[in-house]
Enzyme design. Structure first.
Site, PDB file in Angstrom:
ATOM      1  N   SER A 273     -36.946 -86.294  54.517  1.00  0.00           N
ATOM      2  CA  SER A 273     -35.753 -85.723  55.149  1.00  0.00           C
ATOM      3  C   SER A 273     -36.098 -84.519  56.017  1.00  0.00           C
ATOM      4  O   SER A 273     -36.980 -83.728  55.691  1.00  0.00           O
ATOM      5  CB  SER A 273     -34.781 -85.285  54.054  1.00  0.00           C
TER       6      SER A 273
ATOM      7  N   TYR B 127     -32.462 -85.435  61.243  1.00  0.00           N
ATOM      8  CA  TYR B 127     -31.125 -84.940  61.558  1.00  0.00           C
ATOM      9  C   TYR B 127     -31.272 -84.425  62.977  1.00  0.00           C
ATOM     10  O   TYR B 127     -31.992 -83.466  63.226  1.00  0.00           O
ATOM     11  CB  TYR B 127     -30.709 -83.837  60.583  1.00  0.00           C
TER      12      TYR B 127
ATOM     13  N   THR C 162     -30.499 -90.343  61.196  1.00  0.00           N
ATOM     14  CA  THR C 162     -29.259 -90.400  60.406  1.00  0.00           C
ATOM     15  C   THR C 162     -28.084 -89.988  61.277  1.00  0.00           C
ATOM     16  O   THR C 162     -28.067 -88.891  61.844  1.00  0.00           O
ATOM     17  CB  THR C 162     -29.389 -89.501  59.167  1.00  0.00           C
TER      18      THR C 162
ATOM     19  N   LYS D  54     -29.674 -94.893  60.740  1.00  0.00           N
ATOM     20  CA  LYS D  54     -29.162 -94.888  59.363  1.00  0.00           C
ATOM     21  C   LYS D  54     -27.698 -94.448  59.358  1.00  0.00           C
ATOM     22  O   LYS D  54     -27.351 -93.441  59.969  1.00  0.00           O
ATOM     23  CB  LYS D  54     -29.997 -93.924  58.510  1.00  0.00           C
TER      24      LYS D  54
ATOM     25  N   HIS E 267     -24.263 -93.151  53.159  1.00  0.00           N
ATOM     26  CA  HIS E 267     -24.839 -91.894  52.683  1.00  0.00           C
ATOM     27  C   HIS E 267     -24.498 -91.668  51.205  1.00  0.00           C
ATOM     28  O   HIS E 267     -24.278 -90.553  50.760  1.00  0.00           O
ATOM     29  CB  HIS E 267     -24.303 -90.734  53.529  1.00  0.00           C
TER      30      HIS E 267
ATOM     31  N   ARG F 279     -30.204 -91.368  44.777  1.00  0.00           N
ATOM     32  CA  ARG F 279     -30.046 -90.539  43.571  1.00  0.00           C
ATOM     33  C   ARG F 279     -30.932 -91.010  42.422  1.00  0.00           C
ATOM     34  O   ARG F 279     -31.365 -90.203  41.609  1.00  0.00           O
ATOM     35  CB  ARG F 279     -28.581 -90.548  43.126  1.00  0.00           C
TER      36      ARG F 279
HETATM   37  C1  FNR Z   1     -28.981 -87.586  50.433  1.00  0.00           C
HETATM   38  N1  FNR Z   1     -29.041 -88.424  51.551  1.00  0.00           N
HETATM   39  C2  FNR Z   1     -29.675 -87.989  52.691  1.00  0.00           C
HETATM   40  N2  FNR Z   1     -29.779 -88.821  53.768  1.00  0.00           N
HETATM   41  C3  FNR Z   1     -30.430 -88.424  54.879  1.00  0.00           C
HETATM   42  O1  FNR Z   1     -30.516 -89.205  55.822  1.00  0.00           O
HETATM   43  N3  FNR Z   1     -30.989 -87.179  54.928  1.00  0.00           N
HETATM   44  C4  FNR Z   1     -30.907 -86.294  53.908  1.00  0.00           C
HETATM   45  O2  FNR Z   1     -31.419 -85.183  53.974  1.00  0.00           O
HETATM   46  C5  FNR Z   1     -30.213 -86.692  52.755  1.00  0.00           C
HETATM   47  N4  FNR Z   1     -30.085 -85.850  51.691  1.00  0.00           N
HETATM   48  C6  FNR Z   1     -29.503 -86.277  50.524  1.00  0.00           C
HETATM   49  C7  FNR Z   1     -29.448 -85.421  49.437  1.00  0.00           C
HETATM   50  C8  FNR Z   1     -28.904 -85.859  48.239  1.00  0.00           C
HETATM   51  C9  FNR Z   1     -28.894 -84.941  47.071  1.00  0.00           C
HETATM   52  C10 FNR Z   1     -28.421 -87.191  48.141  1.00  0.00           C
HETATM   53  C11 FNR Z   1     -27.882 -87.715  46.830  1.00  0.00           C
HETATM   54  C12 FNR Z   1     -28.453 -88.023  49.217  1.00  0.00           C
HETATM   55  C13 FNR Z   1     -28.528 -89.809  51.476  1.00  0.00           C
HETATM   56  C14 FNR Z   1     -29.592 -90.771  51.008  1.00  0.00           C
HETATM   57  O3  FNR Z   1     -30.599 -90.955  51.961  1.00  0.00           O
HETATM   58  C15 FNR Z   1     -28.999 -92.161  50.694  1.00  0.00           C
HETATM   59  O4  FNR Z   1     -28.299 -92.631  51.820  1.00  0.00           O
HETATM   60  C16 FNR Z   1     -28.065 -92.136  49.496  1.00  0.00           C
HETATM   61  O5  FNR Z   1     -28.576 -91.295  48.486  1.00  0.00           O
HETATM   62  C17 FNR Z   1     -27.885 -93.554  48.953  1.00  0.00           C
HETATM   63  O6  FNR Z   1     -26.927 -93.585  47.962  1.00  0.00           O
HETATM   64  P1  FNR Z   1     -27.262 -93.559  46.389  1.00  0.00           P
HETATM   65  O7  FNR Z   1     -28.301 -94.591  46.137  1.00  0.00           O
HETATM   66  O8  FNR Z   1     -27.731 -92.188  46.071  1.00  0.00           O
HETATM   67  O9  FNR Z   1     -25.948 -93.881  45.788  1.00  0.00           O
END
Ligand code: FNR
Length: 386
Positions: A127, A151, A177, A259, A283, A338
């Site tokens: 990330s 980002y 993203t 994404k 997300h 997660r």
């Molecule tokens: C994320 N996600 C995320 N996505 C991204 O593109 N850049 C990021 O920095 C982050 N940071 C982030 C932090 C935390 C704590 C979470 C839980 C999620 C989203 C991540 O890439 C992904 O899309 C989701 O986590 C998928 O869903 P589940 O599997 O967590 O339900």
């Protein structure tokens, strides 16, 4: 040939020496285990979602509406779950989703995750909101396979600099993203007034970036508050447009994946824009409250563009059966979010490895016992909608 389900024998054999697994083997229970181990602010940040949480629930409900119909006597003794996605060979169609600010989960954060991913030969997506630099994570990941998540900054010089650094440090694919150009209303974080960035967490990449530092009059050490506010303004608050994608193409020599795609027309636009892949994702329910479950839109998107670019999937994948369902409905690979983050909170590198190995073993068993040997064999007729 992969035998991810050997983790099962390993665990049972340890039982003979009266050793139990350090963490639950049920990935759907990692969240409750992590809750007990974490401070309320960080836990809420990871577990929470946008608004009422309806999208997170929809993500899980979408999986529940599909059931696997197993087949018998198919010679599934040995299996090969490997796939190649955008030139990256993977022993199983599972990647580590970009998860920012991982030092709120464990002091080693992304470094621990990078080591765990490399040990299992899985691809990690780093990330932009990492708590360690692009270069340090690459070093921890070593010969492992890594992609970089952007980002998309509002400052083109910063964008170019980040892309150059990522490419130089061996990140092969760019994941842009699109769904988080501004932060959603997240009551769990708001109720605790908790945003990691304001505590200076998740800023390692801009604070080590010459182009970003050049925008500051004082260094982040001299004026931490100004630096963080400048960074927040640079990477959030500005929505981009489809006609700006050529800029990224111009400055990135490898594959580009968008994404956060949830509408079939956006998926088609990604094809028209010459993108190499998309992640069908909301997300993890963290951005639009009341959105459609990500799995609900996967079949129509895969049918429309699956031949033209790589369709990946995340949001709500917790166990092997979830991965099988998403793959059968047209995803080339799934990203875990997660699930491994909770592993990190529970046990650092060992916790991430355990969470990933549990999902991989469960996936391998589910593929085998439903009568299949390869990922290509997972097609929609494996499922019934209930
Ligand atoms: C994320 N996600 C995320 N996505 C991204 O593109 N850049 C990021 O920095 C982050 N940071 C982030 C932090 C935390 C704590 C979470 C839980 C999620 C989203 C991540 O890439 C992904 O899309 C989701 O986590 C998928 O869903 P589940 O599997 O967590 O339900």
């Amino acid at each position: 040939m992969t035998h991810f389900n050997s983790y099962q024998s390993e665990i049972y054999l340890q039982g003979l020496a009266d050793v139990r697994p350090a963490f639950t083997t049920d990935p759907t229970r990692l969240e409750e285990a992590a809750r007990a181990a974490m401070e309320p602010g960080p836990f809420g940040y990871v577990a929470g979602g946008a608004g009422s949480g309806a999208t997170m629930r929809a993500n899980r409900e979408a999986f529940d509406r599909w059931r696997i119909v197993p087949r018998m006597l198919t010679d599934a003794t040995t299996r090969d779950l490997s796939v190649t996605v955008l030139g990256t060979r993977m022993p199983a169609p599972v990647l580590l989703a970009p998860v920012g600010v991982q030092s709120i989960l464990h002091p080693e954060g992304e470094l621990a995750t990078a080591r765990a991913a490399a040990a299992l030969d899985l691809t990690m997506v780093l990330s932009t909101a990492s708590s360690h630099t692009i270069e340090d994570v690459a070093a921890a990941n070593g010969a492992g396979s890594r992609w970089y998540q952007l980002y998309w900054p509002s400052d083109n010089d910063v964008t170019v600099s980040l892309l150059q650094r990522a490419r130089a440090a061996g990140y092969s694919t760019l994941v842009v993203t699109l769904d988080t150009w501004t932060l959603a209303w997240r009551p769990r974080d708001l109720d605790q007034s908790y945003l990691p960035f304001l505590h200076g967490i998740g800023t390692a990449i801009p604070y080590s970036d010459p182009a970003f530092l050049a925008t500051l009059d004082k260094t982040p050490e001299q004026d931490p508050q100004l630096a963080v506010l400048r960074w927040i303004q640079t990477f959030t608050g500005t929505d981009h447009r489809w006609d700006q994608l050529p800029f990224l193409r111009e400055h990135w020599a490898g594959p580009i994946v968008l994404k956060g795609i949830q509408h079939v027309d956006d998926a088609r636009r990604a094809v028209d824009a010459g993108m190499d892949g998309i992640v069908v994702s909301n997300h993890g329910g963290r951005q639009v409250d009341g959105a459609v479950g990500a799995l609900d839109v996967l079949p129509e998107i895969a049918a429309a563009v699956g031949e033209s670019l790589a369709v990946l999937f995340d949001s709500g994948v917790r166990c092997g059966a979830d991965a099988v369902k998403a793959l059968a409905l047209g995803a080339r690979a799934v990203l875990l979010g997660r699930t491994y983050a909770y592993g990190l909170a529970l046990g650092g590198e060992a916790g991430v490895r355990h969470a990933l190995r549990s999902v991989l073993a469960d996936l391998d068993s589910t593929v085998a016992l439903s009568g299949h040997r390869t990922i290509a064999e997972l097609t929609p007729d494996l499922l019934r909608r209930v």
